[in-house]
Design an enzyme around this catalytic site. Structure first.
Site, PDB file in Angstrom:
ATOM      1  N   LYS A  13      38.424 120.658 -95.689  1.00 57.08           N
ATOM      2  CA  LYS A  13      37.247 121.510 -95.898  1.00 57.08           C
ATOM      3  C   LYS A  13      37.114 122.513 -94.767  1.00 57.08           C
ATOM      4  O   LYS A  13      37.573 122.281 -93.643  1.00 57.08           O
ATOM      5  CB  LYS A  13      35.967 120.673 -95.993  1.00 57.08           C
ATOM      6  CG  LYS A  13      35.633 119.796 -94.767  1.00 57.08           C
ATOM      7  CD  LYS A  13      34.835 120.474 -93.676  1.00 57.08           C
ATOM      8  CE  LYS A  13      34.598 119.542 -92.470  1.00 57.08           C
ATOM      9  NZ  LYS A  13      34.215 120.249 -91.245  1.00 57.08           N
ATOM     10  N   ASP A  57      31.281 113.173 -93.773  1.00 57.55           N
ATOM     11  CA  ASP A  57      32.106 114.176 -94.449  1.00 57.55           C
ATOM     12  C   ASP A  57      32.920 113.586 -95.608  1.00 57.55           C
ATOM     13  O   ASP A  57      33.599 114.320 -96.322  1.00 57.55           O
ATOM     14  CB  ASP A  57      33.084 114.830 -93.459  1.00 57.55           C
ATOM     15  CG  ASP A  57      32.397 115.841 -92.542  1.00 57.55           C
ATOM     16  OD1 ASP A  57      31.227 116.188 -92.797  1.00 57.55           O
ATOM     17  OD2 ASP A  57      33.047 116.279 -91.575  1.00 57.55           O
TER      18      ASP A  57
END
Ligand code: ATP
Length: 308
Positions: free
Chosen positions: A9, A140
């Site tokens: 990401k 995350d």
């Protein structure tokens, strides 16, 4: 044997609130999944073997292969949820995501291992349960399951998918050595204290997603997205690693529309107009001597997915 592909990401917006009493910061975190990713393969282990790990890739030497690895923790957590004591599974990580690079590589492997073990053990765990286990592994991890583009709130673990049009082209400049995420948050707090603004959650406004950034994503407008890229951890990452300023400059001078430090760094992310521009920026960064290497890629892409 099951192989799962999982994206890294980049945070196109990372708004960091003040330090809370529980030691966390409230975040307004716009996650964006890119095609640069890892592959995690799960296969049955011999009885009594437990969870074993192997890893290949340029950063393999710095990936922990003990029980602290997020892929191993994910396998054990999933097994425990289904009442399986001491699972026997071999996990192999083909690692392309830079380690400790601010691209959530460890979290990605945790998400991939959840999906791979779920398929290998034919558990058909509901997605809501996988997301819950993911949040337990780390803030995350849920996004690596989800992929696409999403707004993360709280510590980042409350996720809402966001609408996006088309494909955006990115370049990632990989630095030598990582940065510790907790150390970067501490430096952010320290810089806020030094600036006299205070660093507590009563001093710093609760961050919110930038409407201009959300519109740029929804419209597929790379120029507008480049103008809205924002990372509240960037000054802290630059303070701990001043050489990143030269990396950001090199990519911008090579024609990137916008540049920012990815998450807690030290990887730097560059948005390009199209695939050709991204390839040119990556070439220029590799030639600049300001980073270890550079990768051109694109997104958004789906989250952890079983390969056929
Ligand atoms: P984030 O962006 O989520 O802050 P990061 O990309 O900066 O994370 P990671 O690559 O996830 O950092 O690695 C951070 C630390 O996590 C590593 O230094 C390593 O000790 C540990 N770790 C645990 N599991 C893994 C894994 N599967 N791959 C890489 N690092 C892992």
């Amino acid at each position: 044997m099951i192989t799962v592909r999982v994206p890294a990401k980049v945070n196109v917006q990372l708004g960091v609130g003040g330090l809370r009493a529980d030691g966390f910061h409230d975040l307004a975190n716009v996650f964006f999944a890119v095609a640069l990713g890892d592959e995690v393969t799960a296969s049955a282990g011999a009885p009594g073997e437990g969870v074993t790990l192997t890893c290949t890739g340029p950063d393999a030497a710095v990936v922990p292969l003990d029980g602290s690895n997020l892929a191993a923790r994910a396998a054990r957590l999933l097994a425990a949820r289904h009442g399986m004591a001491d699972p026997d599974v071999r996990l192999h990580i083909a690692k392309a995501i830079p380690v400790a690079g601010g691209m959530a590589g460890g979290s990605a492997d945790g998400a991939a291992a959840l999906v791979a073990c779920d398929a290998l053990w034919q558990l058909a765990t509901p997605v809501a349960t996988l997301l819950e286990l993911a949040a337990e592994l780390g803030s995350d991890v849920p996004f690596a399951l989800l992929g696409g583009v999403a707004l993360g709130r709280g510590r980042g673990e409350i996720l809402d998918p966001l609408p996006v049009t088309g494909t955006f082209h990115w370049v990632f400049a990989v630095a030598d050595g990582g940065l510790s995420t907790p150390a970067v948050f501490r430096e952010c707090d320290r810089l806020r204290e030094e600036a006299g603004t205070g660093s507590g959650d009563t001093d710093v406004a609760t961050p919110d997603a930038d409407p201009a950034l959300l519109a740029a994503l929804a419209d597929g407008d790379a120029v507008a997205l480049a103008g809205a890229l924002a990372n509240d951890l960037q000054s802290a990452a630059l303070s701990l690693r001043p050489s990143l300023a030269a990396t950001l400059r090199a990519g911008t001078e090579a024609g990137a529309l916008g540049a920012l430090v990815s998450g807690s760094g030290p990887t730097c992310a560059f948005l390009a107009k199209d695939a050709e521009a991204a390839a040119a920026v990556a070439d220029a960064l590799r030639a600049s001597g300001t980073c270890r290497t550079a990768h051109a890629t694109h997104g958004p892409v789906p989250g952890a997915t079983v390969l056929p």
